[in-house]
Design a protein around this motif. Structure first.
Motif, short mmCIF file in Angstrom:
data_model
loop_
_atom_site.label_atom_id
_atom_site.label_comp_id
_atom_site.label_asym_id
_atom_site.label_seq_id
_atom_site.Cartn_x
_atom_site.Cartn_y
_atom_site.Cartn_z
N LYS A 6 0.11 -3.94 -1.58
CA LYS A 6 -0.92 -4.61 -0.79
C LYS A 6 -0.28 -5.45 0.29
CE LYS A 6 -5.15 -7.17 -1.70
NZ LYS A 6 -5.93 -7.86 -2.71
N ASN A 7 0.76 -6.20 -0.06
CA ASN A 7 1.45 -7.03 0.93
C ASN A 7 2.20 -6.17 1.94
OD1 ASN A 7 0.58 -9.40 -0.21
ND2 ASN A 7 2.37 -9.61 -1.53
N LEU A 8 2.80 -5.10 1.47
CA LEU A 8 3.55 -4.21 2.35
C LEU A 8 2.64 -3.61 3.42
CD1 LEU A 8 6.28 -2.74 2.86
CD2 LEU A 8 5.43 -0.92 1.39
N LEU A 9 1.44 -3.22 3.03
CA LEU A 9 0.50 -2.61 3.96
C LEU A 9 -0.27 -3.66 4.77
CD1 LEU A 9 -0.93 0.23 1.71
CD2 LEU A 9 0.73 0.44 3.56
N GLY A 10 -0.10 -4.92 4.44
CA GLY A 10 -0.77 -5.97 5.19
C GLY A 10 -2.25 -6.07 4.86
N GLN A 11 -2.63 -5.63 3.69
CA GLN A 11 -4.03 -5.67 3.32
C GLN A 11 -4.43 -7.08 2.91
OE1 GLN A 11 -4.39 -2.69 0.30
NE2 GLN A 11 -4.41 -1.04 1.77
N CYS A 69 -8.87 3.12 6.81
CA CYS A 69 -8.61 4.55 6.92
C CYS A 69 -8.73 5.19 5.54
CB CYS A 69 -7.24 4.80 7.56
SG CYS A 69 -5.87 4.09 6.62
N ARG A 70 -7.93 6.21 5.28
CA ARG A 70 -7.97 6.89 3.98
C ARG A 70 -7.12 6.18 2.94
NH1 ARG A 70 -4.65 10.17 1.48
NH2 ARG A 70 -3.40 10.48 3.35
N SER A 71 -5.93 5.71 3.35
CA SER A 71 -5.01 5.12 2.37
C SER A 71 -4.59 3.69 2.68
CB SER A 71 -3.75 5.99 2.29
OG SER A 71 -3.01 5.87 3.49
N GLY A 72 -4.83 3.24 3.90
CA GLY A 72 -4.36 1.91 4.32
C GLY A 72 -3.17 1.99 5.25
N ASN A 73 -2.55 3.16 5.35
CA ASN A 73 -1.36 3.31 6.20
C ASN A 73 -1.72 3.29 7.68
OD1 ASN A 73 1.33 3.80 6.93
ND2 ASN A 73 0.97 6.00 6.97
N SER A 76 -2.92 -0.06 8.81
CA SER A 76 -1.81 -0.99 8.98
C SER A 76 -1.17 -0.80 10.35
CB SER A 76 -0.77 -0.78 7.88
OG SER A 76 0.33 -1.63 8.05
N GLN A 77 -1.00 0.45 10.75
CA GLN A 77 -0.45 0.75 12.07
C GLN A 77 -1.39 0.27 13.18
OE1 GLN A 77 1.21 4.81 12.50
NE2 GLN A 77 0.87 4.96 10.29
N ALA A 78 -2.69 0.49 12.99
CA ALA A 78 -3.67 0.05 13.99
C ALA A 78 -3.63 -1.47 14.14
CB ALA A 78 -5.07 0.51 13.59
N LYS A 79 -3.55 -2.18 13.03
CA LYS A 79 -3.48 -3.64 13.06
C LYS A 79 -2.27 -4.09 13.88
CE LYS A 79 -3.44 -7.58 9.81
NZ LYS A 79 -2.41 -8.45 10.31
N SER A 80 -1.13 -3.45 13.66
CA SER A 80 0.09 -3.79 14.40
C SER A 80 -0.07 -3.53 15.89
CB SER A 80 1.28 -3.00 13.87
OG SER A 80 1.58 -3.39 12.57
N ILE A 81 -0.66 -2.39 16.24
CA ILE A 81 -0.88 -2.05 17.65
C ILE A 81 -1.76 -3.10 18.31
CG2 ILE A 81 -2.02 -0.42 19.21
CD1 ILE A 81 -1.14 1.81 17.17
N LEU A 82 -2.85 -3.45 17.64
CA LEU A 82 -3.78 -4.43 18.20
C LEU A 82 -3.12 -5.79 18.37
CD1 LEU A 82 -6.95 -3.31 16.25
CD2 LEU A 82 -6.53 -3.05 18.71
N GLU A 83 -2.39 -6.23 17.35
CA GLU A 83 -1.73 -7.53 17.44
C GLU A 83 -0.68 -7.56 18.55
OE1 GLU A 83 -0.53 -8.07 13.36
OE2 GLU A 83 -2.41 -9.13 12.89
N GLY A 94 -7.69 -1.62 4.34
CA GLY A 94 -7.19 -0.59 3.44
C GLY A 94 -8.01 0.68 3.56
N THR A 95 -8.54 1.13 2.43
CA THR A 95 -9.28 2.39 2.43
C THR A 95 -10.73 2.20 2.84
OG1 THR A 95 -9.97 2.25 0.11
CG2 THR A 95 -7.81 3.23 0.55
#
Length: 106
Positions: A6-11, A69-73, A76-83, A94-95
């Motif tokens: 959860k922490n790794l994916l930034g959820q 998304c489907r799995s949270g991956n 997580s990438q979208a969150k990084s792009i936006l930030e 997450g899902t």
């Protein structure tokens, strides 16, 4: 183990997601259009991960944003792009079915 992932994916925790939804967060499913068509969170918009960077303007001036998304991956990438593009208040939900269940419980 789940907490680590959860922490790794930034959820975020369920309460944070629920609060954001209650406050009218912009709900964004970053899966493909075909995945989105098969089911998503009621009221969500589909902005596929590959399009997020080009559509940053659609995220500006939103009170809160929950991406999923489907799995949270991909979320997580979208969150990084936006930030990286100066968008604040982004929550990785997450899902999509997890966010849908939180919304349904409100």
């Amino acid at each position: 183990m789940f907490g680590f992932l959860k922490n790794l994916l930034g959820q975020s925790d369920d309460q944070t997601i629920a609060n954001a939804i209650r406050e009218g967060a912009f709900l964004v499913d970053v899966r493909t259009p075909a995945e989105f068509a098969s089911g998503s969170v009621p009221g969500a918009v589909n902005i596929p991960l590959n399009d997020v960077g080009a559509r940053v303007a659609e995220f500006k001036n939103k009170k809160g944003i929950v991406v999923f998304c489907r799995s949270g991956n991909r979320s997580s990438q979208a969150k990084s792009i936006l930030e990286r593009n100066g968008i604040k208040g982004v929550i990785n939900g997450g899902t999509w079915d997890h966010v849908a269940s939180i919304k349904q419980g409100l």
